[in-house]
Motif scaffolding. Structure first.
Motif, PDB file in Angstrom:
ATOM      1  N   ASN B 111       0.849  -1.188   0.000  1.00  0.00           N
ATOM      2  CA  ASN B 111       0.000   0.000   0.000  1.00  0.00           C
ATOM      3  C   ASN B 111       0.891   1.246   0.000  1.00  0.00           C
ATOM      4  O   ASN B 111       1.472   1.612   1.028  1.00  0.00           O
ATOM      5  CB  ASN B 111      -0.914   0.006   1.233  1.00  0.00           C
ATOM      6  CG  ASN B 111      -1.923   1.135   1.172  1.00  0.00           C
ATOM      7  OD1 ASN B 111      -1.774   2.069   0.379  1.00  0.00           O
ATOM      8  ND2 ASN B 111      -2.956   1.047   1.987  1.00  0.00           N
ATOM      9  N   THR B 112       0.978   1.877  -1.141  1.00  0.00           N
ATOM     10  CA  THR B 112       1.923   2.989  -1.293  1.00  0.00           C
ATOM     11  C   THR B 112       1.353   4.322  -0.803  1.00  0.00           C
ATOM     12  O   THR B 112       2.021   5.354  -0.905  1.00  0.00           O
ATOM     13  CB  THR B 112       2.367   3.126  -2.764  1.00  0.00           C
ATOM     14  OG1 THR B 112       1.191   3.194  -3.586  1.00  0.00           O
ATOM     15  CG2 THR B 112       3.215   1.957  -3.198  1.00  0.00           C
ATOM     16  N   ASP B 113       0.123   4.272  -0.248  1.00  0.00           N
ATOM     17  CA  ASP B 113      -0.437   5.499   0.345  1.00  0.00           C
ATOM     18  C   ASP B 113       0.403   5.954   1.539  1.00  0.00           C
ATOM     19  O   ASP B 113       0.363   7.123   1.920  1.00  0.00           O
ATOM     20  CB  ASP B 113      -1.885   5.261   0.814  1.00  0.00           C
ATOM     21  CG  ASP B 113      -2.840   5.101  -0.358  1.00  0.00           C
ATOM     22  OD1 ASP B 113      -2.449   5.487  -1.485  1.00  0.00           O
ATOM     23  OD2 ASP B 113      -3.946   4.573  -0.163  1.00  0.00           O
ATOM     24  N   TYR B 114       1.124   4.997   2.131  1.00  0.00           N
ATOM     25  CA  TYR B 114       1.920   5.308   3.325  1.00  0.00           C
ATOM     26  C   TYR B 114       3.332   5.783   2.976  1.00  0.00           C
ATOM     27  O   TYR B 114       4.188   5.911   3.840  1.00  0.00           O
ATOM     28  CB  TYR B 114       2.023   4.073   4.229  1.00  0.00           C
ATOM     29  CG  TYR B 114       0.682   3.575   4.698  1.00  0.00           C
ATOM     30  CD1 TYR B 114      -0.130   4.364   5.505  1.00  0.00           C
ATOM     31  CD2 TYR B 114       0.219   2.309   4.343  1.00  0.00           C
ATOM     32  CE1 TYR B 114      -1.371   3.914   5.924  1.00  0.00           C
ATOM     33  CE2 TYR B 114      -1.019   1.842   4.767  1.00  0.00           C
ATOM     34  CZ  TYR B 114      -1.811   2.654   5.554  1.00  0.00           C
ATOM     35  OH  TYR B 114      -3.039   2.213   5.970  1.00  0.00           O
ATOM     36  N   ILE B 115       3.586   5.986   1.693  1.00  0.00           N
ATOM     37  CA  ILE B 115       4.930   6.433   1.284  1.00  0.00           C
ATOM     38  C   ILE B 115       4.804   7.721   0.467  1.00  0.00           C
ATOM     39  O   ILE B 115       4.010   7.787  -0.471  1.00  0.00           O
ATOM     40  CB  ILE B 115       5.645   5.359   0.426  1.00  0.00           C
ATOM     41  CG1 ILE B 115       5.674   4.012   1.157  1.00  0.00           C
ATOM     42  CG2 ILE B 115       7.057   5.812   0.063  1.00  0.00           C
ATOM     43  CD1 ILE B 115       6.185   2.859   0.316  1.00  0.00           C
ATOM     44  N   GLY B 118      10.526  11.120  -1.387  1.00  0.00           N
ATOM     45  CA  GLY B 118      11.619  11.527  -0.501  1.00  0.00           C
ATOM     46  C   GLY B 118      11.690  10.752   0.798  1.00  0.00           C
ATOM     47  O   GLY B 118      12.641  10.936   1.579  1.00  0.00           O
ATOM     48  N   ASP B 119      10.716   9.885   1.085  1.00  0.00           N
ATOM     49  CA  ASP B 119      10.763   9.093   2.309  1.00  0.00           C
ATOM     50  C   ASP B 119      11.941   8.121   2.270  1.00  0.00           C
ATOM     51  O   ASP B 119      12.249   7.538   1.220  1.00  0.00           O
ATOM     52  CB  ASP B 119       9.461   8.278   2.497  1.00  0.00           C
ATOM     53  CG  ASP B 119       8.305   9.161   2.975  1.00  0.00           C
ATOM     54  OD1 ASP B 119       8.544  10.361   3.213  1.00  0.00           O
ATOM     55  OD2 ASP B 119       7.181   8.640   3.099  1.00  0.00           O
ATOM     56  N   THR B 134      11.121   7.690   7.567  1.00  0.00           N
ATOM     57  CA  THR B 134      10.687   9.086   7.644  1.00  0.00           C
ATOM     58  C   THR B 134       9.382   9.209   8.421  1.00  0.00           C
ATOM     59  O   THR B 134       9.220  10.084   9.261  1.00  0.00           O
ATOM     60  CB  THR B 134      10.506   9.663   6.214  1.00  0.00           C
ATOM     61  OG1 THR B 134      11.704   9.433   5.495  1.00  0.00           O
ATOM     62  CG2 THR B 134      10.186  11.144   6.241  1.00  0.00           C
ATOM     63  N   LYS B 135       8.447   8.290   8.130  1.00  0.00           N
ATOM     64  CA  LYS B 135       7.140   8.352   8.800  1.00  0.00           C
ATOM     65  C   LYS B 135       7.069   7.435  10.024  1.00  0.00           C
ATOM     66  O   LYS B 135       6.021   7.364  10.678  1.00  0.00           O
ATOM     67  CB  LYS B 135       6.038   7.963   7.803  1.00  0.00           C
ATOM     68  CG  LYS B 135       5.839   8.986   6.707  1.00  0.00           C
ATOM     69  CD  LYS B 135       4.574   8.721   5.918  1.00  0.00           C
ATOM     70  CE  LYS B 135       4.200   9.895   5.038  1.00  0.00           C
ATOM     71  NZ  LYS B 135       5.276  10.456   4.233  1.00  0.00           N
ATOM     72  N   LEU B 136       8.131   6.715  10.275  1.00  0.00           N
ATOM     73  CA  LEU B 136       8.183   5.764  11.385  1.00  0.00           C
ATOM     74  C   LEU B 136       7.037   4.755  11.300  1.00  0.00           C
ATOM     75  O   LEU B 136       6.280   4.521  12.238  1.00  0.00           O
ATOM     76  CB  LEU B 136       8.153   6.506  12.732  1.00  0.00           C
ATOM     77  CG  LEU B 136       9.250   7.550  12.938  1.00  0.00           C
ATOM     78  CD1 LEU B 136       9.073   8.282  14.253  1.00  0.00           C
ATOM     79  CD2 LEU B 136      10.628   6.905  12.862  1.00  0.00           C
TER      80      LEU B 136
END
Lengths: 410, 168
Positions: B111-115, B118-119, B134-136
């Motif tokens: 699920n690439t919604d969480y990326i 630049g992450d 980046t988003k932990l």
């Protein structure tokens, strides 16, 4: 997919295909292989480098006219290809003899129930012959050449049932455009293969079926399969689906009320909805509209009417052109003002030797998708059946054949 | 225990939005031919900065049906050749997916919604897991079938064939 034509052909070509399930990889035996010249040199180089010998016996190399792709040293490459083909005993299909699909069809090499691997999705052209056609990349072709087998990623199997009786001016092109319109929702994430069935199939001409098959391009590159059909004399030795075959989805179409359709820059409508729009040039052939019965049809219409816009006719193969000359189909076509283009494999949107001028409105009978290769310099691209194309060429504006006849009679 | 370095991939996300066809990756206007492979530039029209971006961002992140509308290997090969280490997408066109593994390019369903672009990412292929530093966040990956896993580890289909021939 139990009991489908697809499952049966897979099982006939695999030693370990007890359970054929979509999304799994199954190793299947490949009966025929074709390498278009735009991929064959790397394969020859791999054969030379690895010293692995081809084990496959039925390998064809299709030479094409790729000059529109700005190839450098193209003729030198083609001579190299011919030399390598001789060395490895691959059979060359020459470009000047027409599109490779028709050339190979004329050789009568593709049998019912067989498997055919090509680096070109126009391989689906052969689907009406009741075989399995697979399009793949170079690496897969190399594997099949050197092992005889292909690791096939099994698609989902969908059934499309065609019923009814079509009107005289409705042909394979219109059916393809209708299915493109209705099945666009199938542009989904899983690979799928369409098995056709229904009482309409035996009523269609071989030309209709080949035309429909070429238009798999417009349906997310789905491969097509057909049952044995009387048009191809394979009723006795073909592969049939079981009566209770299992499909993931089934779509039913009654084509009795289908009217002539046209694709304008990817949007499909009835021809009558846009009648009257001016067209700059018309291209009829080669992959769609260039068979012998198409030329017979054109000769019949054009013996009575002249074209009013530049119209280019491209027979699908040299053999078809020769037959058309013998049957006197070419003379009325030329006398009507059309330009005859020699058969060649290349840009299948029927613009082989012609460079369109920027801003033009072009109408062609070829299968739509390849038109994107020239679309940037064309203002609008119209794609339709040969009936609508010749009527439009005569009138100089979009019209159906029925509308043209009525306007002349009126 | 992780034995193969190819199962651990670190990189920066290069996110491309929307449906991406094979022709978005390698324009068909120029060529479909292998002879001109060196002249192909990925996303020449869709993302003109790609060539510069891929130096620092080498994990391509995409949406649905990535690479649709061609069974040819050129789009996957062009990405691989220009330094893309892996492609993560919600789904792939089967032709692209198979050609990518055939040349040794890793494709992962997630699920690439969480990326976001630049992450900073770490892919653990063995565990089927992406860490978004980046988003932990941890992002699950759809398990890669053994057939494709082996192709990737072997460096593609041609290398696999050569190894098989050498072992005979």
């Amino acid at each position: 997919m139990k009991g489908t034509i697809f499952e049966k052909i897979i099982k006939q070509h695999s030693s370990n295909a007890e359970n054929v399930v979509s999304d799994e990889v199954i190793s299947i035996r490949i009966d025929n292989l074709l390498l278009p010249d735009n991929c064959v040199m790397p394969i020859f180089e791999l054969l030379e480098y690895t010293k692995i010998k081809p084990v496959h016996k039925n390998i064809y190399v299709a030479l094409t006219n790729f000059h529109y792709q700005y190839e450098q040293n193209y003729s030198i490459n083609q001579r190299k290809i011919i030399d390598y083909a001789k060395k490895y005993n691959f059979q060359v299909l020459e470009n000047h003899k027409g599109i490779w699909n028709i050339n190979l069809l004329e050789l009568n090499k593709i049998a019912s129930g067989s498997t055919f691997l090509v680096r070109d999705s126009t391989v689906n052209f052969f689907a009406p012959l009741n075989n399995l056609n697979i399009s793949s990349g170079i690496q897969d072709l190399f594997k099949s050449i050197t092992t005889g087998y292909h690791d096939y990623l099994i698609p989902e199997i969908i059934k499309v049932n065609l019923e009814g009786t079509i009107q005289p001016n409705i042909n394979g092109k219109n059916i393809a455009l209708l299915l493109k319109k209705e099945l666009s929702s199938l542009t989904q994430h899983r690979p799928y293969l369409i098995e056709f069935s229904g009482a309409l199939l035996p009523k269609l001409t071989a030309n209709d079926l080949f035309t429909l098959s070429l238009h798999h391009y417009t349906m997310n590159r789905a491969a097509f399969m057909f049952p044995p059909l009387p048009q191809f004399n394979n009723l006795k030795n073909g592969v049939y689906p079981d009566a209770d075959a299992e499909y993931s989805k089934i779509f039913n179409f009654d084509l009795s009320k289908t009217t002539p359709l046209i694709d304008v820059n990817g949007y499909i409508s009835e021809v009558t909805e846009i009648s009257g729009e001016k067209i700059d040039k018309v291209y009829i052939g080669n992959s769609v509209g260039g068979l012998l019965d198409d030329l017979e049809f054109l000769a019949k219409i054009l013996s009575k009417h002249k074209v009013s816009v530049p119209t280019y006719i491209i027979p699908a193969s040299t053999k078809i052109l020769e037959q058309a000359v013998v049957k006197d189909y070419i003379r009325p076509i030329i006398e009507a003002g059309c330009t005859l283009i020699t058969p060649a494999t290349g840009l299948c949107s029927a613009i082989n030797d012609i460079i369109p001028v920027a801003g033009e409105k072009i109408l062609a009978t070829g299968y739509n998708d390849l038109s994107v290769q020239v679309r940037e310099i064309i203002k609008d691209f119209y794609n339709c059946s040969i009936d609508t194309a010749v009527a439009t060429a005569i009138k100089g504006e979009i019209t159906t054949l029925n509308q043209l006849v009525r306007s002349i009679e009126g | 225990m992780i034995e193969n370095k190819k199962e651990l991939i670190d990189g920066i996300a290069l996110k491309i939005e929307g449906l991406i066809s094979a022709k978005d990756i390698v324009s068909n206007d120029f060529t479909e031919s292998y002879h001109n492979i060196s002249k192909t530039i990925p996303f020449e029209k869709k993302m003109p900065t790609f060539i510069d971006d891929v130096f620092s961002k080498n994990i391509l992140v995409a949406d649905e049906n990535f690479g649709f509308a061609s069974s040819k290997e050129l789009p996957a090969f062009s990405l691989y050749r220009h330094g893309v280490k892996a492609v993560i997408a919600k789904s792939f066109f089967s032709g692209f997916y198979k050609n990518a593994f055939n040349i040794g390019l890793l494709c992962l369903y997630a699920n690439t919604d969480y990326i976001d672009d630049g992450d900073e990412l770490s892919i653990n292929l063995r565990l089927g897991f992406i860490q978004n530093h980046t988003k932990l966040l941890g992002i699950k990956v759809k398990p890669t079938k053994k057939y494709f896993y082996n192709l990737y580890i072997n460096g593609g289909l041609i290398n696999t064939i050569i190894k098989e021939v050498q072992n005979v």
